[in-house]
Design a protein around this motif. Structure first.
Motif, mmCIF file in Angstrom:
data_model
loop_
_atom_site.group_PDB
_atom_site.id
_atom_site.type_symbol
_atom_site.label_atom_id
_atom_site.label_comp_id
_atom_site.label_asym_id
_atom_site.label_seq_id
_atom_site.Cartn_x
_atom_site.Cartn_y
_atom_site.Cartn_z
ATOM 1 N N THR A 34 0.838 -1.194 0.000
ATOM 2 C CA THR A 34 0.000 0.000 0.000
ATOM 3 C C THR A 34 0.879 1.251 0.000
ATOM 4 O O THR A 34 1.694 1.438 0.900
ATOM 5 N N ARG A 131 -11.017 4.166 -2.212
ATOM 6 C CA ARG A 131 -10.058 3.071 -2.045
ATOM 7 C C ARG A 131 -10.381 1.932 -2.995
ATOM 8 O O ARG A 131 -11.537 1.646 -3.272
ATOM 9 N N LYS A 143 -3.186 -5.010 -1.694
ATOM 10 C CA LYS A 143 -2.763 -3.688 -1.267
ATOM 11 C C LYS A 143 -3.886 -2.724 -1.614
ATOM 12 O O LYS A 143 -4.745 -3.021 -2.444
ATOM 13 N N THR A 144 -3.885 -1.580 -0.963
ATOM 14 C CA THR A 144 -4.890 -0.557 -1.239
ATOM 15 C C THR A 144 -4.255 0.523 -2.099
ATOM 16 O O THR A 144 -3.147 0.981 -1.807
ATOM 17 N N VAL A 145 -4.942 0.896 -3.174
ATOM 18 C CA VAL A 145 -4.543 2.074 -3.943
ATOM 19 C C VAL A 145 -5.637 3.118 -3.759
ATOM 20 O O VAL A 145 -6.794 2.790 -3.483
ATOM 21 N N LYS A 147 -7.713 6.425 -5.190
ATOM 22 C CA LYS A 147 -8.140 7.092 -6.427
ATOM 23 C C LYS A 147 -8.831 8.413 -6.097
ATOM 24 O O LYS A 147 -9.364 8.586 -5.003
ATOM 25 N N SER A 172 -4.121 10.067 -8.324
ATOM 26 C CA SER A 172 -4.220 8.779 -7.639
ATOM 27 C C SER A 172 -2.896 8.513 -6.939
ATOM 28 O O SER A 172 -1.871 9.103 -7.267
ATOM 29 N N GLU A 174 -0.824 5.324 -6.353
ATOM 30 C CA GLU A 174 -0.683 3.904 -6.667
ATOM 31 C C GLU A 174 0.715 3.390 -6.382
ATOM 32 O O GLU A 174 0.937 2.188 -6.348
ATOM 33 N N ASP A 175 1.666 4.309 -6.230
ATOM 34 C CA ASP A 175 3.040 3.904 -5.927
ATOM 35 C C ASP A 175 3.745 5.045 -5.210
ATOM 36 O O ASP A 175 3.179 6.122 -5.027
#
Length: 185
Positions: A34, A131, A143-145, A147, A172, A174-175
């Protein structure tokens, strides 16, 4: 022969267990999990340059169960031009208080640490998002990304944070390879 039977059973059991384990049964530390929100602090007079916030303290709001204080331990009376903040994975909002020029106020009782508190110019930020759970692997799970991430600087009449800007439209998280927001001060 009797001892052979006694030894063969544990040997077969160990062999069966080692054969059943696969390489992906252990989640490697290098696997992205996450992601956290990355904020760069910029000079308000020249937004092409980063600018340190001095004696910064970051405090999670209502974070007892969702954001550990260990995750914020890097931001206790530190000078930095960016912060990396975890977002709550069980709610669609996370709030932080960022204190610039922070100091420990002893509440006029220098011999009593129990009533000390962090003082300085406090600004509250509110991060809203939706989420999404993303499957990583059998060993690592999900894992949670995050948005549609928005960041709001709550106006208190004495903000040291002057403006904020997402790096992309429809931001977002995402990483953790790039900055997500810039805050000018």
């Amino acid at each position: 022969m009797k001892y052979f039977k006694v030894l063969i059973i544990p040997i077969l059991l160990i062999a069966a267990l080692s054969i059943s384990c696969e390489r992906d049964d252990i989640c490697p530390e290098s696997t992205p999990t996450t992601p956290r929100l990355i904020i760069d602090f910029l000079d308000a007079t020249d937004t092409d340059n980063t600018k340190n916030v001095f004696d910064l303290v970051v405090i999670g709001v209502d974070s007892e169960d969702n954001v550990s204080e260990d995750a914020l331990s890097d931001y206790v009376y530190t000078d930095t031009d960016n912060v990396i903040l975890p977002l709550k994975t069980t709610e669609n909002i996370t709030e932080y208080i960022l204190v610039s020029d922070a100091f420990e106020n002893d509440n006029d009782t220098p011999d009593d640490d129990s009533d000390d508190f962090v003082d300085g110019n406090q600004d509250r930020i509110q991060i809203n998002y939706s989420r999404e759970q993303v499957f990583v692997s059998r060993a690592c799970g999900f894992k949670t990304v995050f948005k549609n991430v928005t960041l709001t600087i709550v106006d208190d009449g004495d903000n040291w944070m002057l403006s904020r800007a997402p790096l992309t439209d429809n931001q977002s998280v995402e990483d953790e390879t790039t900055t997500h927001f810039n805050i000018s001060h």
